[in-house]
Design an enzyme around this catalytic site. Structure first.
Site, PDB file in Angstrom:
ATOM      1  N   PHE A 107       0.837  -1.210   0.000  1.00  0.00           N
ATOM      2  CA  PHE A 107       0.000   0.000   0.000  1.00  0.00           C
ATOM      3  C   PHE A 107       0.875   1.264   0.000  1.00  0.00           C
ATOM      4  CE2 PHE A 107      -2.267   2.711   3.403  1.00  0.00           C
ATOM      5  CZ  PHE A 107      -2.839   3.560   2.463  1.00  0.00           C
ATOM      6  N   ALA A 149      10.462   2.390   8.200  1.00  0.00           N
ATOM      7  CA  ALA A 149       9.037   2.562   8.451  1.00  0.00           C
ATOM      8  C   ALA A 149       8.723   1.912   9.789  1.00  0.00           C
ATOM      9  CB  ALA A 149       8.213   1.914   7.347  1.00  0.00           C
ATOM     10  N   TYR A 153       4.555  -8.142  15.758  1.00  0.00           N
ATOM     11  CA  TYR A 153       4.737  -6.924  14.958  1.00  0.00           C
ATOM     12  C   TYR A 153       5.388  -5.828  15.803  1.00  0.00           C
ATOM     13  CZ  TYR A 153       3.421  -3.035  11.838  1.00  0.00           C
ATOM     14  OH  TYR A 153       3.431  -1.938  11.002  1.00  0.00           O
ATOM     15  N   TYR A 197      23.079   1.087  14.244  1.00  0.00           N
ATOM     16  CA  TYR A 197      23.851   1.323  13.008  1.00  0.00           C
ATOM     17  C   TYR A 197      24.180   2.806  12.859  1.00  0.00           C
ATOM     18  CZ  TYR A 197      24.198  -3.239  10.790  1.00  0.00           C
ATOM     19  OH  TYR A 197      24.574  -4.517  10.481  1.00  0.00           O
TER      20      TYR A 197
END
Ligand code: UDP
Length: 342
Positions: A30, A133, A164, A178
């Site tokens: 999406f 995201a 999730y 990182y």
């Protein structure tokens, strides 16, 4: 869709020189497919990486013949390489609806963890700017309202949604590691409930579910008493915010969402009114760990990105309803709906 980029700082210096290359994981989903559209239209070379477990070729079919668009079918939780320079990596790969991540719990954990690790490795190798995201789900069932970026959240790590929420929390942690350790240029966008054309009608989220039901005059399935709240952002506002964040130099997490808050029951009534459906409301049990309230505090995005949402819910919903009426994808395939109730 076009984005007004005129007031985005640093944009010129980013875009000068050779054609810039962006890798978008989850690019057939999406949001990923709308980002693919934007970056192709802005003159970038786009590598769209997707394993299609929840994404759809229908979302990117119109780009397949564009010489600046390349589709790579790949699961980013497995190692991958791209030859040549890469300037930006946008990591959008993940099942993103409760039904999808309950159907794919292990792939959801793997893509959030191993997929983020692999794409950060690519960013390190290519010295690319990396945008993760992330999600309002990292706040869990929040006991702070509205949610600000400095709130650490209230997540059940072992509940069904944990696959999730914890994968995204890990993804944020490894992105920051990182950034700190390997000096990667990173961005983290915390996305709040977003809706619009190209949402999958079968992903079980409240917007496609209610529209699907209303367009057939079927009862709208309100979970619990419908008193829980969400704040819905139209996709074009979100994409604008993400572009601004990418072109900024802000490395901490930023909420992007629409702060106008609705109860789910009021939202159901609005969908019935806009579709002129004869549907009734049908109450169903509340899924486990369903957040009781959610609303972004967007003070930070307003300040550093000069961003705020522009599209009213009614306007965005009308466009979304029209899309579901006309889209080839609107038919719902039979799929196991796994909802874990209290
Ligand atoms: N919901 C609902 N009926 C549905 C689907 C969802 O009442 O058919 C509720 C769900 O329980 C939640 C809200 O709508 O409180 C938003 O759910 P969604 O799955 O869209 O996303 P979430 O914000 O929970 O990730």
């Amino acid at each position: 869709m076009s984005v007004n980029t005129s007031d985005i700082t640093n944009r010129k210096s980013f875009l000068m020189g050779r054609k810039k290359v962006v890798v978008i994981t989850g690019g057939a989903g999406f949001l990923g497919s709308h980002l693919s559209d934007l970056f192709v239209s802005e003159g970038f070379k786009v590598f769209c990486v997707d394993n299609l477990i929840t994404g759809s070729m229908n979302n990117i079919q119109h780009l397949m013949n564009d010489k600046n668009f390349e589709f790579i079918k790949h699961d980013i939780s497995k190692d991958f390489r791209i030859s040549g320079p890469v300037d930006f990596i946008l990591n959008f790969a993940s099942p993103a609806s409760p039904i999808d991540y309950l159907n794919y719990p292990i792939p959801t954990l793997k893509v959030g963890s191993l997929g983020s690790y692999n794409t950060l490795g690519l960013a390190k190798l290519k010295k690319a700017c990396y945008l993760l995201a992330s999600t309002s789900e990292i706040y869990g069932d929040p006991d702070v309202h509205p949610q600000k970026e400095d709130y650490w959240g209230h997540v059940n790590p072992i509940g069904p949604r944990g696959v999730y929420d914890e994968a995204k929390r890990f993804a944020e942690a490894i992105t920051m590691a990182y950034h700190r350790y390997h000096k990667i240029d990173t961005r983290i966008v915390r996305i709040f409930n977003t809706y619009g054309p190209r949402m999958s009608i079968e992903d079980g989220r409240v917007v496609p579910n209610f529209i699907y039901q209303a367009l057939r005059n079927k009862p709208l399935t309100v979970y619990g008493k419908g008193k829980q709240t969400r704040s819905f952002c139209f996709y074009s506002d979100l994409i604008d915010g993400i572009y601004r964040l990418l072109m900024s130099d802000y490395t901490g997490p930023v909420n992007i969402g629409n702060p106008t808050e609705f109860s789910i029951l009021d939202f159901a009534r609005l969908v019935i009114a806009l579709t002129e459906a004869k549907s009734k409301i049908e109450y169903k049990p509340l899924p486990i760990d369903d957040p009781r309230q959610r609303k972004p505090d967007i003070t930070l995005a307003r300040k550093i990105l000069k961003w705020k949402p522009k599209v009213e819910l009614e306007t965005g919903l009308k466009e979304t309803i029209a899309w579901f009426q006309n889209s080839k994808d609107r038919r719902k395939k039979e799929k196991k709906e796994v909802v874990y109730h209290e």
